[in-house]
Structure formats: C-alpha cells, structure tokens
Write a protein that holds these residues in place. Structure first.
Motif, PDB file in Angstrom:
ATOM      1  N   HIS A  93      23.314  44.405   2.427  1.00 48.60           N
ATOM      2  CA  HIS A  93      22.417  45.494   2.050  1.00 48.60           C
ATOM      3  C   HIS A  93      22.249  45.399   0.533  1.00 48.60           C
ATOM      4  CE1 HIS A  93      23.070  48.397   5.738  1.00 48.60           C
ATOM      5  NE2 HIS A  93      22.465  47.274   6.052  1.00 48.60           N
ATOM      6  N   PRO A  94      21.153  44.799   0.066  1.00 46.69           N
ATOM      7  CA  PRO A  94      20.966  44.660  -1.387  1.00 46.69           C
ATOM      8  C   PRO A  94      20.826  46.029  -2.063  1.00 46.69           C
ATOM      9  CG  PRO A  94      19.533  43.154  -0.176  1.00 46.69           C
ATOM     10  CD  PRO A  94      20.106  44.109   0.819  1.00 46.69           C
ATOM     11  N   HIS A 119      25.847  40.742   7.399  1.00 47.82           N
ATOM     12  CA  HIS A 119      24.603  40.751   6.638  1.00 47.82           C
ATOM     13  C   HIS A 119      24.786  41.601   5.396  1.00 47.82           C
ATOM     14  CE1 HIS A 119      23.759  44.581   8.826  1.00 47.82           C
ATOM     15  NE2 HIS A 119      22.867  44.848   7.891  1.00 47.82           N
ATOM     16  N   HIS A 161      22.486  48.719  -1.933  1.00 53.59           N
ATOM     17  CA  HIS A 161      22.517  49.799  -0.939  1.00 53.59           C
ATOM     18  C   HIS A 161      23.918  49.848  -0.326  1.00 53.59           C
ATOM     19  CE1 HIS A 161      20.105  52.596   1.478  1.00 53.59           C
ATOM     20  NE2 HIS A 161      20.832  52.231   2.515  1.00 53.59           N
ATOM     21  N   ARG A 177      13.806  42.227   1.938  1.00 53.30           N
ATOM     22  CA  ARG A 177      14.708  42.998   1.066  1.00 53.30           C
ATOM     23  C   ARG A 177      15.450  44.086   1.832  1.00 53.30           C
ATOM     24  NH1 ARG A 177      12.734  43.299  -5.076  1.00 53.30           N
ATOM     25  NH2 ARG A 177      11.962  41.175  -5.230  1.00 53.30           N
ATOM     26  N   ASN A 178      14.898  44.479   2.987  1.00 55.30           N
ATOM     27  CA  ASN A 178      15.598  45.512   3.783  1.00 55.30           C
ATOM     28  C   ASN A 178      15.638  45.170   5.272  1.00 55.30           C
ATOM     29  OD1 ASN A 178      12.930  45.895   4.311  1.00 55.30           O
ATOM     30  ND2 ASN A 178      12.945  48.105   4.044  1.00 55.30           N
ATOM     31  N   ARG A 179      15.439  43.902   5.592  1.00 53.22           N
ATOM     32  CA  ARG A 179      15.493  43.481   6.994  1.00 53.22           C
ATOM     33  C   ARG A 179      16.057  42.062   7.091  1.00 53.22           C
ATOM     34  NH1 ARG A 179      14.406  47.957   7.959  1.00 53.22           N
ATOM     35  NH2 ARG A 179      12.732  48.863   9.224  1.00 53.22           N
ATOM     36  N   PHE A 180      16.762  41.819   8.203  1.00 53.71           N
ATOM     37  CA  PHE A 180      17.146  40.439   8.498  1.00 53.71           C
ATOM     38  C   PHE A 180      17.012  40.213   9.990  1.00 53.71           C
ATOM     39  CE2 PHE A 180      21.083  40.207  10.933  1.00 53.71           C
ATOM     40  CZ  PHE A 180      21.513  41.511  10.898  1.00 53.71           C
ATOM     41  N   ARG A 181      16.888  38.964  10.338  1.00 55.33           N
ATOM     42  CA  ARG A 181      16.959  38.573  11.744  1.00 55.33           C
ATOM     43  C   ARG A 181      17.632  37.210  11.836  1.00 55.33           C
ATOM     44  NH1 ARG A 181      11.736  37.720  13.323  1.00 55.33           N
ATOM     45  NH2 ARG A 181      11.387  39.766  14.221  1.00 55.33           N
ATOM     46  N   LEU A 182      18.510  37.075  12.816  1.00 55.28           N
ATOM     47  CA  LEU A 182      19.034  35.772  13.205  1.00 55.28           C
ATOM     48  C   LEU A 182      18.392  35.458  14.549  1.00 55.28           C
ATOM     49  CD1 LEU A 182      22.783  36.350  12.262  1.00 55.28           C
ATOM     50  CD2 LEU A 182      21.085  35.039  10.981  1.00 55.28           C
ATOM     51  N   TRP A 226      13.590  36.973   9.328  1.00 59.85           N
ATOM     52  CA  TRP A 226      12.685  38.127   9.461  1.00 59.85           C
ATOM     53  C   TRP A 226      11.335  37.764   8.845  1.00 59.85           C
ATOM     54  CZ3 TRP A 226      12.400  42.410  12.159  1.00 59.85           C
ATOM     55  CH2 TRP A 226      11.465  43.390  11.783  1.00 59.85           C
ATOM     56  N   GLU A 267      17.956  40.238   2.028  1.00 62.96           N
ATOM     57  CA  GLU A 267      19.147  40.327   2.849  1.00 62.96           C
ATOM     58  C   GLU A 267      19.519  38.925   3.335  1.00 62.96           C
ATOM     59  OE1 GLU A 267      19.321  43.343   5.849  1.00 62.96           O
ATOM     60  OE2 GLU A 267      18.727  44.917   4.433  1.00 62.96           O
TER      61      GLU A 267
END
Lengths: 143, 91
Positions: free
Chosen positions: A88-89, A86, A91, A57-62, A51, A25
C-alpha cells in the motif's frame, strides 16, 4: 491468530521488490508450509503487477497465469503456495474493502506492506475469516 | 476417474486431502461432484451458483475459459487445478 514466520533474507527480497514498484503497488506469492499454529515462509516469488484497468498506485492483480506459475514453481521448490503479499504505497498496511472483496481463501497469509516515500516501512499479516466477512490480524515474526 | 487438485489453504475444507477423485464427463459435473463430496468448499468456490470471479479452473496449463468453460469435456485421467487470480489494493 496464527504466527507468520518469515526469514529475514526472504523479507529483504519482498521489501526490495515493493520498493522497486513504488509509487505503484507491488505483489507476489509466499511459499512454505502451513501448520495448525503458523504459516512458515520458506521463500518468496516476486511478480509483476498486471492490473490494467486504471492506476496501479492503488490496485494490483496477480493473473491466473502467474498464479499457475507460482503453483508449479512452489512444487519445484518442495513448498506450497501459502500466501500473498502486496504493498500500500503511502497508506496503512490494513486490508481495504477492495482487498476483502478479492480475497481468495481463508487459511492463506495476506501480507500488506506500507511503502512510504519509496521505503518499505511496516508489514502486517492478515487472514480472511472462515465466513469471509473480514480479515483478522496474524502475528508476523521476521527472524 | 478424473481428479481435482485442492489448493493448500482449502484442504481443511476437503478432509485434508490434496487431490479429490471425481466423477463426470465435463468440468461442470466434476465440480458438482467435488461439492457433493465436500460441501464446505462451496462457499469458497461459488457465489450464487457461479464460480467466484477470482476462481479459475485449469485443465493442464489451459484455463477452461479458453476451452468450453464449464462444459469442457474431461477424460478419465484429467487433472483439474483450482487457481486463484489475486487482486486488491489500498482503496
């Protein structure tokens, strides 16, 4: 529902960043102005996904530090931080329960882009309800 | 008196203002005064009396978690910033 007005050349920067991040992501901030009817995007700030508690692949953080950087950079550009984007690969571009739990503010544009097989395909715009119970879709216009 | 800068999306909950002047000698007192002046901000900043997990308070460029947390002392000319850390993901 608000409009989200997004200039094509800035959208191209968003798409390129999210494609580069694939299969992870990717994310960043939106700078511009908020009116009663619209989020008017003037520029984007791409940032690394920080993250680190598992797969990106299913999470992000700024991070808070990057968020502070964004606040200061928006000021330098004569803009405000008006939203976040952001990917969603592979998805749908629909907020997850996880997105809802970590959503910051109402009156803030949340853009989610489906990146399918490495290509940015569809972006949808969402906004947290004032009572924080769910997201509602906004009207994204790439012009 | 110290002040707290309000993020643009939250300004409708703070009477439309970008900066709120607050009383108090600690970050905690300043935040309580902010909520007393603008009660609608509470649900977006706090959950059961604690700052929401994504809400960070900065004194200058320093996260108060790296200082004395909500007990961090503030001065007359202190400007506090409310900075979200944003997370999420597809599932």
């Amino acid at each position: 529902m608000k409009r989200v007005e997004f200039p094509q050349e800035q959208y191209a920067l968003l798409a390129a960043h999210l494609q580069d991040a694939y299969p992870n992501e990717g994310a960043g901030f939106l700078f511009g102005r908020i009116t009663d009817e619209a989020f008017i995007v003037e520029s984007v700030m791409t940032l690394p996904n920080t993250w680190d508690e598992g797969s990106q692949r299913n999470r992000f953080r700024l991070s808070a530090e990057d968020s502070l950087k964004a606040e200061l950079e928006a000021g330098r550009r004569g803009s405000d931080v008006i939203g976040v984007f952001h990917s969603h690969p592979d998805h749908p571009a629909v907020p997850s329960q996880w997105d809802l739990e970590w959503a910051a503010w109402p009156n803030f544009a949340y853009l989610i882009t489906t990146v399918a097989q490495g290509k940015a395909e569809r972006t949808r715009a969402w906004q947290l309800r004032a009572d924080r119970s769910a997201f509602e879709e906004d009207d994204l216009r790439i012009t | 008196m110290a002040s707290i800068r309000i993020p643009t999306p939250l300004r409708p909950y703070a009477g439309g203002t970008a900066e709120v002047v607050v009383s108090g000698t600690t970050v905690d007192e300043a935040l309580k005064d902010l909520i007393a002046q603008h009660p609608e901000l509470e649900q977006h900043l706090f959950n059961n009396g604690e700052l929401r997990s994504f809400v960070n308070i900065f004194l200058g460029e320093e996260d108060i978690r790296h200082l004395d947390g909500r007990e961090t002392a503030i001065e007359e000319d202190t400007e506090l910033l409310i900075i979200p850390s944003i997370a999420g993901g597809r599932a």
